[in-house]
Write an enzyme that holds these catalytic residues in place. Structure first.
Site, PDB file in Angstrom:
ATOM      1  N   LYS A   1      40.331  22.323  27.410  1.00  0.00           N
ATOM      2  CA  LYS A   1      39.317  22.155  28.283  1.00  0.00           C
ATOM      3  C   LYS A   1      38.425  23.447  28.237  1.00  0.00           C
ATOM      4  O   LYS A   1      38.996  24.375  28.280  1.00  0.00           O
ATOM      5  CB  LYS A   1      39.964  21.702  29.699  1.00  0.00           C
TER       6      LYS A   1
HETATM    7  P1  NAD Z   1      29.283  12.800  35.424  1.00  0.00           P
HETATM    8  O1  NAD Z   1      28.604  14.006  35.696  1.00  0.00           O
HETATM    9  O2  NAD Z   1      28.253  12.088  34.514  1.00  0.00           O
HETATM   10  O3  NAD Z   1      29.045  11.917  36.950  1.00  0.00           O
HETATM   11  C1  NAD Z   1      29.520  12.242  37.944  1.00  0.00           C
HETATM   12  C2  NAD Z   1      29.358  11.419  38.980  1.00  0.00           C
HETATM   13  O4  NAD Z   1      30.193  11.654  40.317  1.00  0.00           O
HETATM   14  C3  NAD Z   1      27.709  11.225  39.209  1.00  0.00           C
HETATM   15  O5  NAD Z   1      27.283  10.059  39.737  1.00  0.00           O
HETATM   16  C4  NAD Z   1      27.808  12.331  40.827  1.00  0.00           C
HETATM   17  O6  NAD Z   1      26.784  11.932  41.704  1.00  0.00           O
HETATM   18  C5  NAD Z   1      29.124  11.708  41.445  1.00  0.00           C
HETATM   19  N1  NAD Z   1      29.850  12.729  42.217  1.00  0.00           N
HETATM   20  C6  NAD Z   1      29.831  13.799  42.154  1.00  0.00           C
HETATM   21  N2  NAD Z   1      30.413  14.641  43.396  1.00  0.00           N
HETATM   22  C7  NAD Z   1      30.704  13.638  44.144  1.00  0.00           C
HETATM   23  C8  NAD Z   1      31.206  13.280  45.289  1.00  0.00           C
HETATM   24  N3  NAD Z   1      32.057  14.616  45.923  1.00  0.00           N
HETATM   25  N4  NAD Z   1      31.661  12.124  45.704  1.00  0.00           N
HETATM   26  C9  NAD Z   1      31.160  11.183  45.208  1.00  0.00           C
HETATM   27  N5  NAD Z   1      30.390  11.133  43.860  1.00  0.00           N
HETATM   28  C10 NAD Z   1      30.258  12.461  43.469  1.00  0.00           C
HETATM   29  O7  NAD Z   1      30.495  13.010  34.982  1.00  0.00           O
HETATM   30  P2  NAD Z   1      31.576  12.215  34.213  1.00  0.00           P
HETATM   31  O8  NAD Z   1      31.627  12.359  32.853  1.00  0.00           O
HETATM   32  O9  NAD Z   1      31.101  10.579  34.557  1.00  0.00           O
HETATM   33  O10 NAD Z   1      32.863  12.342  34.738  1.00  0.00           O
HETATM   34  C11 NAD Z   1      33.445  11.949  35.943  1.00  0.00           C
HETATM   35  C12 NAD Z   1      34.934  12.069  35.990  1.00  0.00           C
HETATM   36  O11 NAD Z   1      35.502  11.447  34.830  1.00  0.00           O
HETATM   37  C13 NAD Z   1      35.327  13.597  35.897  1.00  0.00           C
HETATM   38  O12 NAD Z   1      36.587  13.820  36.691  1.00  0.00           O
HETATM   39  C14 NAD Z   1      35.673  13.697  34.348  1.00  0.00           C
HETATM   40  O13 NAD Z   1      36.556  14.703  34.012  1.00  0.00           O
HETATM   41  C15 NAD Z   1      36.328  12.436  34.084  1.00  0.00           C
HETATM   42  N6  NAD Z   1      36.252  12.034  32.624  1.00  0.00           N
HETATM   43  C16 NAD Z   1      35.186  11.840  31.919  1.00  0.00           C
HETATM   44  C17 NAD Z   1      35.285  11.441  30.771  1.00  0.00           C
HETATM   45  C18 NAD Z   1      33.980  11.199  29.865  1.00  0.00           C
HETATM   46  O14 NAD Z   1      34.009  10.826  28.748  1.00  0.00           O
HETATM   47  N7  NAD Z   1      32.859  11.492  30.608  1.00  0.00           N
HETATM   48  C19 NAD Z   1      36.565  11.271  30.187  1.00  0.00           C
HETATM   49  C20 NAD Z   1      37.487  11.449  30.798  1.00  0.00           C
HETATM   50  C21 NAD Z   1      37.407  11.837  32.085  1.00  0.00           C
END
Ligand code: NAD
Length: 423
Positions: free
Chosen positions: A115
């Site tokens: 990571k």
């Molecule tokens: P992103 O930045 O695209 O979206 C994050 C979302 O969460 C946004 O809508 C933001 O406004 C919201 N957010 C942030 N803080 C918040 C809070 N305190 N309360 C409510 N909403 C909040 O990120 P993402 O890529 O969608 O990733 C989200 C999660 O999924 C993370 O934990 C990431 O590690 C995990 N993840 C992502 C992927 C991927 O392919 N993008 C893969 C596996 C896991």
């Protein structure tokens, strides 16, 4: 099963890596791993901390800190996302790297776990500053990444554009190397389906849990916290498969519609205004109220630790799908499990992203593009069989899905380490 009892309030102060280790230890006990095996599989292989002197648009200098943690590569090159977030310190990045090791093993893609992160709030950066920062970070970690060494991908606040800058910077140093990252734009060697892969994967897993519980999709209500890459695509896919998505949220707040939200309209509103709050025809609620809604399914798809001892008693959903990494703390996990709630753990539920990243990497090696239909078909089949394997291990050991998923992942990495002669 609760092999390491902790006081209820403990995990509010628990650091992210300690929380992952708690789940690791549960599974290591089931597998009866030796002390040396536990050490080998827990301790990251390499942790890199880099200084990033960012020249701001106004000529001043901001010195930022970045990390790349390479946890394990016994099953293949290190693999894991890159996040730009104020909370991305060494402990958080280490925890997420460890989760990646178990995740790639659960879905049996030939990668290890890593990571990356930069401690920064991207809302404070211009687009030009974001690009300069990405290029600085790429140069700083260039010695330890590469298509057969360690392959970053998007995570919080990073996207296909950020990956494109990494490809460009890295290729200037070593020659054309699109396989150095996944989650690239299609024009630069990205894969169809990568954007939607993680959110879609959550719903593929949900389908399995719903069928197992004898529920009907069209009568199953869903609330989704987070409306970024994972949450918005999960919402689209859930609606597509006839679930009733009644609530969604982002960092600005949550929206609710009893009869079901219009997801396309919500995405349009979010694209236009930067938030889903204030969309027409919906009620406004808070993120805390969303967690406590009377729904069948809750999908936390934002940040870690949102379901914890302070609010776990308010949760009314019978199925939780962990779109985010580590959204449920260990004590909350134990409380939910003893209350009969099914939790589809992060290392299975959000593994769709790394699964399609694997397809993208394969296409880069083959110099051949797959169709979207092929990508989505292979994703559905790999996640469905992974879910069923985890389900069967859960039945065999009489444990929840999380412990079973860790058992599957750790078992595979343990075996690879033995075959290599390390253990
Ligand atoms: P992103 O930045 O695209 O979206 C994050 C979302 O969460 C946004 O809508 C933001 O406004 C919201 N957010 C942030 N803080 C918040 C809070 N305190 N309360 C409510 N909403 C909040 O990120 P993402 O890529 O969608 O990733 C989200 C999660 O999924 C993370 O934990 C990431 O590690 C995990 N993840 C992502 C992927 C991927 O392919 N993008 C893969 C596996 C896991």
């Amino acid at each position: 099963m609760d092999p390491h009892p902790l006081p209820l309030g403990h995990d509010l102060g628990m650091k992210p890596f300690e929380a992952v280790q708690y789940f690791f230890d549960e599974a290591a006990d089931i597998l009866e791993l030796s002390e040396s095996a536990r050490q080998l599989l827990s301790i990251p292989k390499r942790e890199l901390r880099v200084e990033l002197p960012l020249r701001r648009d106004d000529g001043t200098l901001s010195v930022l800190i970045g990390y790349r943690v390479q946890h394990d590569n016994s099953r293949g090159p290190y693999k894991g996302g890159l996040r730009f977030h104020p909370s991305a310190d060494l402990d958080e990045v280490r925890a997420l790297a460890s989760l990646m090791t178990w995740k790639t093993a659960v879905v049996d893609v030939p990668f290890g776990g890593a990571k990356g992160g930069i401690e920064v709030d991207t809302a404070t950066l211009s687009r030009a500053e974001l690009q300069r920062l990405t290029r600085l970070y790429t140069r700083a970690i260039a010695d330890v990444i590469g298509p057969t060494t360690d392959i970053p991908a998007p995570d919080m606040a990073t996207n296909a554009q950020v990956m494109a800058w990494i490809v460009d910077e890295y290729s200037q140093m070593v020659g054309h190397a699109p396989g150095v990252v996944t989650g690239k734009p299609i024009e630069l060697g990205g894969s169809p389906g990568r954007n939607e892969a993680t959110g879609t994967g959550c719903i593929v897993c949900l389908d399995q849990a719903v069928a197992h519980a004898g529920m009907k999709r069209e009568r199953t209500t869903v609330a989704i916290q987070g409306f970024g890459n994972v949450g918005s695509w999960a919402a689209r896919e859930a609606q597509e498969r006839n679930y009733v998505v009644v609530a969604a949220s982002d960092v600005g707040g949550a929206v609710y519609c009893r009869g079901g939200l219009d997801i396309d309209q919500l995405i349009e509103h979010s694209d236009a205004t930067g938030s889903i709050t204030g969309a027409p025809g919906v009620d406004s609620i808070t993120n805390e109220e969303l967690v406590a809604l009377d729904v069948d399914v809750l999908i936390p798809a934002a940040v870690a630790g949102v379901i914890n001892p302070s609010n776990v008693d308010t949760v009314r959903a019978s199925i939780i799908v962990e779109g985010a990494n580590a959204p449920v703390t260990p004590r909350a996990d134990a409380a939910l499990a003893s209350g009969g709630v099914t939790i589809i753990p992060d290392i299975l539920a959000n593994a769709g992203g790394v699964t399609v990243s694997y397809f993208e990497w394969v296409q880069n090696i083959q110099r051949f593009r797959w169709s979207r239909q092929r990508v989505m078909g292979e994703l559905e089949s790999m996640l469905t069989s992974s879910y069923r394997l985890v389900r069967s291990r859960a039945d065999k050991h009489d444990v929840p899905l999380r412990a079973a998923a860790f058992v599957v992942g750790i078992d595979r990495v343990h075996e690879a380490s033995k075959l290599r002669g390390i253990l």
